[in-house]
Design a protein around this motif. Structure first.
Motif, PDB file in Angstrom:
ATOM      1  N   MET A   1       0.812  -1.249   0.313  1.00  0.00           N
ATOM      2  CA  MET A   1      -0.169  -0.110   0.115  1.00  0.00           C
ATOM      3  C   MET A   1       0.868   1.290   0.043  1.00  0.00           C
ATOM      4  N   SER A   2       2.109   1.091   0.759  1.00  0.00           N
ATOM      5  CA  SER A   2       2.744   2.487   0.791  1.00  0.00           C
ATOM      6  C   SER A   2       3.389   2.840  -0.590  1.00  0.00           C
ATOM      7  N   ALA A   3       3.523   1.931  -1.391  1.00  0.00           N
ATOM      8  CA  ALA A   3       4.211   2.253  -2.591  1.00  0.00           C
ATOM      9  C   ALA A   3       3.141   3.059  -3.710  1.00  0.00           C
ATOM     10  N   GLN A   4       1.790   2.881  -3.107  1.00  0.00           N
ATOM     11  CA  GLN A   4       1.013   3.474  -4.490  1.00  0.00           C
ATOM     12  C   GLN A   4       0.941   4.906  -4.198  1.00  0.00           C
ATOM     13  N   LYS A   5       0.568   5.575  -5.177  1.00  0.00           N
ATOM     14  CA  LYS A   5       0.502   6.768  -5.322  1.00  0.00           C
ATOM     15  C   LYS A   5      -0.560   7.613  -4.370  1.00  0.00           C
ATOM     16  N   PRO A   6      -0.058   8.414  -3.459  1.00  0.00           N
ATOM     17  CA  PRO A   6      -1.040   9.241  -2.385  1.00  0.00           C
ATOM     18  C   PRO A   6      -1.997  10.047  -3.179  1.00  0.00           C
ATOM     19  N   ILE A   7      -3.272  10.099  -2.635  1.00  0.00           N
ATOM     20  CA  ILE A   7      -4.071  11.128  -3.255  1.00  0.00           C
ATOM     21  C   ILE A   7      -4.126  12.451  -2.491  1.00  0.00           C
ATOM     22  N   THR A   8      -3.899  13.365  -2.760  1.00  0.00           N
ATOM     23  CA  THR A   8      -3.900  14.607  -2.012  1.00  0.00           C
ATOM     24  C   THR A   8      -5.156  15.033  -1.550  1.00  0.00           C
ATOM     25  N   THR A   9      -4.887  15.804  -0.272  1.00  0.00           N
ATOM     26  CA  THR A   9      -6.255  16.363   0.071  1.00  0.00           C
ATOM     27  C   THR A   9      -6.508  17.650  -0.606  1.00  0.00           C
ATOM     28  N   LEU A  39      -4.312  10.001   1.405  1.00  0.00           N
ATOM     29  CA  LEU A  39      -5.090   8.640   1.034  1.00  0.00           C
ATOM     30  C   LEU A  39      -4.445   7.938   0.047  1.00  0.00           C
ATOM     31  N   GLN A  40      -4.424   6.557  -0.071  1.00  0.00           N
ATOM     32  CA  GLN A  40      -3.924   5.798  -0.838  1.00  0.00           C
ATOM     33  C   GLN A  40      -4.812   5.198  -2.135  1.00  0.00           C
ATOM     34  N   ALA A  41      -4.352   4.949  -3.155  1.00  0.00           N
ATOM     35  CA  ALA A  41      -5.341   4.472  -4.309  1.00  0.00           C
ATOM     36  C   ALA A  41      -5.415   3.001  -4.096  1.00  0.00           C
ATOM     37  N   GLY A  42      -6.204   2.553  -3.189  1.00  0.00           N
ATOM     38  CA  GLY A  42      -6.333   1.087  -2.785  1.00  0.00           C
ATOM     39  C   GLY A  42      -7.657   0.470  -3.275  1.00  0.00           C
ATOM     40  N   LEU A  43      -8.504   1.121  -3.853  1.00  0.00           N
ATOM     41  CA  LEU A  43      -9.585   0.665  -4.196  1.00  0.00           C
ATOM     42  C   LEU A  43      -9.585   0.162  -5.689  1.00  0.00           C
ATOM     43  N   LYS A  44      -9.721  -1.217  -6.054  1.00  0.00           N
ATOM     44  CA  LYS A  44      -9.803  -1.781  -7.566  1.00  0.00           C
ATOM     45  C   LYS A  44     -11.005  -1.412  -8.276  1.00  0.00           C
ATOM     46  N   ASN A  45     -10.917  -1.857  -9.440  1.00  0.00           N
ATOM     47  CA  ASN A  45     -12.178  -1.473 -10.233  1.00  0.00           C
ATOM     48  C   ASN A  45     -13.346  -2.246  -9.859  1.00  0.00           C
ATOM     49  N   ALA A 100     -13.534  15.716 -13.841  1.00  0.00           N
ATOM     50  CA  ALA A 100     -12.609  16.851 -14.202  1.00  0.00           C
ATOM     51  C   ALA A 100     -11.599  16.904 -13.117  1.00  0.00           C
ATOM     52  N   ASP A 101     -12.054  16.715 -11.943  1.00  0.00           N
ATOM     53  CA  ASP A 101     -11.346  17.073 -10.817  1.00  0.00           C
ATOM     54  C   ASP A 101     -11.544  16.034  -9.738  1.00  0.00           C
ATOM     55  N   PRO A 102     -11.166  14.752  -9.644  1.00  0.00           N
ATOM     56  CA  PRO A 102     -11.484  14.011  -8.546  1.00  0.00           C
ATOM     57  C   PRO A 102     -10.803  14.383  -7.372  1.00  0.00           C
ATOM     58  N   VAL A 103     -11.662  14.634  -6.021  1.00  0.00           N
ATOM     59  CA  VAL A 103     -11.101  15.097  -4.780  1.00  0.00           C
ATOM     60  C   VAL A 103     -11.679  14.352  -3.778  1.00  0.00           C
ATOM     61  N   SER A 104     -11.097  14.296  -2.670  1.00  0.00           N
ATOM     62  CA  SER A 104     -11.819  13.490  -1.492  1.00  0.00           C
ATOM     63  C   SER A 104     -13.000  13.933  -0.852  1.00  0.00           C
ATOM     64  N   GLY A 105     -13.213  15.282  -1.080  1.00  0.00           N
ATOM     65  CA  GLY A 105     -14.472  15.761  -0.419  1.00  0.00           C
ATOM     66  C   GLY A 105     -15.550  15.977  -1.364  1.00  0.00           C
ATOM     67  N   VAL A 251     -19.859   6.966  -4.593  1.00  0.00           N
ATOM     68  CA  VAL A 251     -18.828   6.364  -5.656  1.00  0.00           C
ATOM     69  C   VAL A 251     -18.149   7.615  -6.163  1.00  0.00           C
ATOM     70  N   THR A 252     -18.392   8.839  -5.983  1.00  0.00           N
ATOM     71  CA  THR A 252     -17.692   9.841  -6.584  1.00  0.00           C
ATOM     72  C   THR A 252     -16.351  10.083  -5.423  1.00  0.00           C
ATOM     73  N   LEU A 253     -16.907   9.955  -4.236  1.00  0.00           N
ATOM     74  CA  LEU A 253     -15.924  10.069  -2.925  1.00  0.00           C
ATOM     75  C   LEU A 253     -14.933   8.873  -2.954  1.00  0.00           C
ATOM     76  N   ALA A 254     -15.558   7.774  -3.464  1.00  0.00           N
ATOM     77  CA  ALA A 254     -14.592   6.570  -3.204  1.00  0.00           C
ATOM     78  C   ALA A 254     -13.839   6.613  -4.630  1.00  0.00           C
ATOM     79  N   ALA A 255     -14.125   7.294  -5.535  1.00  0.00           N
ATOM     80  CA  ALA A 255     -13.145   7.052  -6.866  1.00  0.00           C
ATOM     81  C   ALA A 255     -11.959   8.003  -6.541  1.00  0.00           C
ATOM     82  N   ALA A 256     -11.985   8.691  -5.760  1.00  0.00           N
ATOM     83  CA  ALA A 256     -10.477   9.769  -5.502  1.00  0.00           C
ATOM     84  C   ALA A 256      -9.579   8.763  -4.926  1.00  0.00           C
ATOM     85  N   GLU A 257      -9.905   7.510  -4.526  1.00  0.00           N
ATOM     86  CA  GLU A 257      -8.958   6.432  -3.906  1.00  0.00           C
ATOM     87  C   GLU A 257      -8.753   5.296  -4.761  1.00  0.00           C
TER      88      GLU A 257
END
Length: 493
Positions: A1-9, A39-45, A100-105, A251-257
């Protein structure tokens, strides 16, 4: 998990400067405790696909639809179609912004940029409040079913066990949340699909071992007709079903991860039409076609009534399993959603900064635990003061869905103009017939809000929800005034 690209707040620049509409804010990654990098990109398709499909199937569909059928008769199909169309339009607008701009919030972040910091703060905290109350509702509902199976364990203990297990799941990693939700949502989806197939065979008289031929339209046009309680009952039905659609935006919140959030959002947005058509309209159509709408069994539990009518053994127990799965799914997603909204608010300086810190696994542990604590408080009120304090919490959060949808509409109007002017290439998902359908959607939501004041239960819910919104908005405006005053004082120095 730590090697994955972090999602910025979506943290703000120093001093609280606001990014222009349509532009990503100058955020930094979450300051992770324990080596976290955001946040980490840990959710699969497959996780996102099932979250998108299962997000529109709540426990309310299985147990709450009977009241809507009793109020509107077969015309409840029109109520579901109207609300479904409204949700499709809102999701299209949210999908445009999220792609256009996936973010956590999600919509809270977009409101922050498009409408002002007061809007992002207000809708973010109201949405968090809504899901914290939902945690208590679903934990109590799940505990009631489990107590029926194992009465030796008290109901409050089951509620505690369920909350603790799902909290541990969310604390471990976002991937574990996704895996749990994949299976929870999968069971719901399979159950509804089987119900529609078996019910459809019964409608056309093709069910092996069935007792008769095709049902025809006798139950749709008999027993008072398709509109037995008049056209106004369709709007009453709208009020009863509108809140069961809350959750489609998760799903739009989860997509950011996820690894490819833009593709995930586009896929989820494009599929929302058939999801609502199949799971809501399809299954309700089976109920009102197979059975008389005014049957006491339909009002009590429509899906159990259909299964009993078809001859499925132990229909009640089977539905209890499905409803428990739906409850656990809603709990799981509710905790995830509340924590991610808290994480986003923390990153923007609208909540304690600790909310935006993550563990080494990319989990916002403080945001999760804070949401759980308030969830436990709400559960306590549900048991100790169910008809006073908890009823107030329920009513004061009841209309949040409508507020969220309105904010999404107005945010999309602003952000679309900015994106067309500054970054048209980011508009990979577009709202249909912009801006006309956006204004039509706003009109529909305002109409529903107004109609709620004509209904005694709806009026109480709307008044208390407006009170809660005004309270949070007041806090937001006071914070804004203090922030500007502090900025002026610093400028003088």
């Amino acid at each position: 998990m730590s090697a994955q690209k972090p999602i910025t707040t979506d943290a703000r620049a120093p001093g609280g400067a606001k990014s222009p509409p349509g532009e990503a804010p100058p955020g930094a990654t979450g300051s992770g405790s324990g080596g976290g990098e955001g946040l980490q990109a840990g959710l699969k398709n497959r996780h996102l696909s099932m979250i998108a499909i299962g997000g529109v199937i709540g426990a309310g569909l299985f147990v709450g639809s009977g009241a809507g059928i009793a109020a509107a008769g077969p015309a409840i199909l029109l109520s579901y179609a109207l609300v479904g169309a409204l949700v499709v339009l809102v999701m299209r607008m949210l999908g445009e912004m999220a792609a256009a701009d996936p973010v956590s919030g999600s919509f809270s972040s977009y409101a922050d940029r498009a409408l002002g910091r007061w809007a992002g703060f207000t809708i973010g905290w109201l949405y968090w409040f809504f899901w914290v109350v939902v945690l208590a509702v679903e934990a109590t509902a799940g505990a009631a079913i489990l107590t029926g199976w194992v009465p030796a364990v008290p109901q409050w203990a089951w509620a505690l066990i369920v909350m603790v297990v799902l909290t541990a799941t969310n604390l471990f990693s976002v991937g574990s949340y996704g895996e749990f939700e994949f299976w929870f949502a999968g069971i719901k989806v399979v159950a509804i699909a089987v119900f529609i197939v078996v019910g459809g065979l019964a409608v056309f008289g093709l069910l092996p071992g069935g007792s008769g031929g095709a049902v025809g339209t006798a139950n749709l046009t008999g027993h008072g007709g398709f509109l037995p309680n008049g056209p106004g009952a369709v709007l009453t039905g709208v009020l009863m079903v509108v809140f069961s659609f809350m959750g489609s935006e998760i799903v739009t919140l989860a997509a950011a991860e996820s690894a490819d959030p833009r593709k995930a959002v586009a896929r989820a947005t494009n599929s929302v039409i058939w999801r609502i058509a199949v799971f809501y309209l399809g299954s309700i159509a089976i109920v009102v076609t197979l059975l008389p709408w005014n049957s006491p069994e339909v009002k009590k539990s429509p899906y159990v009534a259909v299964l009993d009518h078809i001859g499925i053994a132990h229909a009640g127990q089977l539905m209890d399993v499905i409803v428990l799965t739906a409850v656990l799914s809603c709990l799981n997603s509710g905790l995830y959603t509340a924590s991610r909204m808290a994480f986003s608010l923390g990153g923007r300086g609208d909540a304690p900064k600790s909310f935006s810190r993550t563990t080494g696994r990319g989990v916002p542990a403080t945001a999760i635990l804070a949401s759980v604590v308030f969830g436990f408080v709400a559960v306590f009120f549900n048991y100790a003061y169910p008809d006073t304090v908890f009823q107030f919490l329920l009513n004061s959060s009841g209309a949040v869905a409508l507020f969220v949808w309105l904010v999404i509409c107005f945010s999309q109007l602003r952000m679309r103009r900015a994106l067309e002017r500054e970054s048209p290439e980011r508009l990979t998902v577009k709202m249909w017939a912009y801006p006309y359908l956006t204004w039509v959607t706003i009109g529909m939501i305002v109409f529903v809000v107004g109609y709620m004041f004509t209904d005694p239960d709806g009026r109480q819910q709307m008044v208390l929800s407006l009170f809660a919104a005004a309270l949070v908005l007041g806090v937001a405006l006071v914070r804004e005034v203090r922030r500007k005053r502090t900025g002026r004082d610093l400028a003088r120095r």
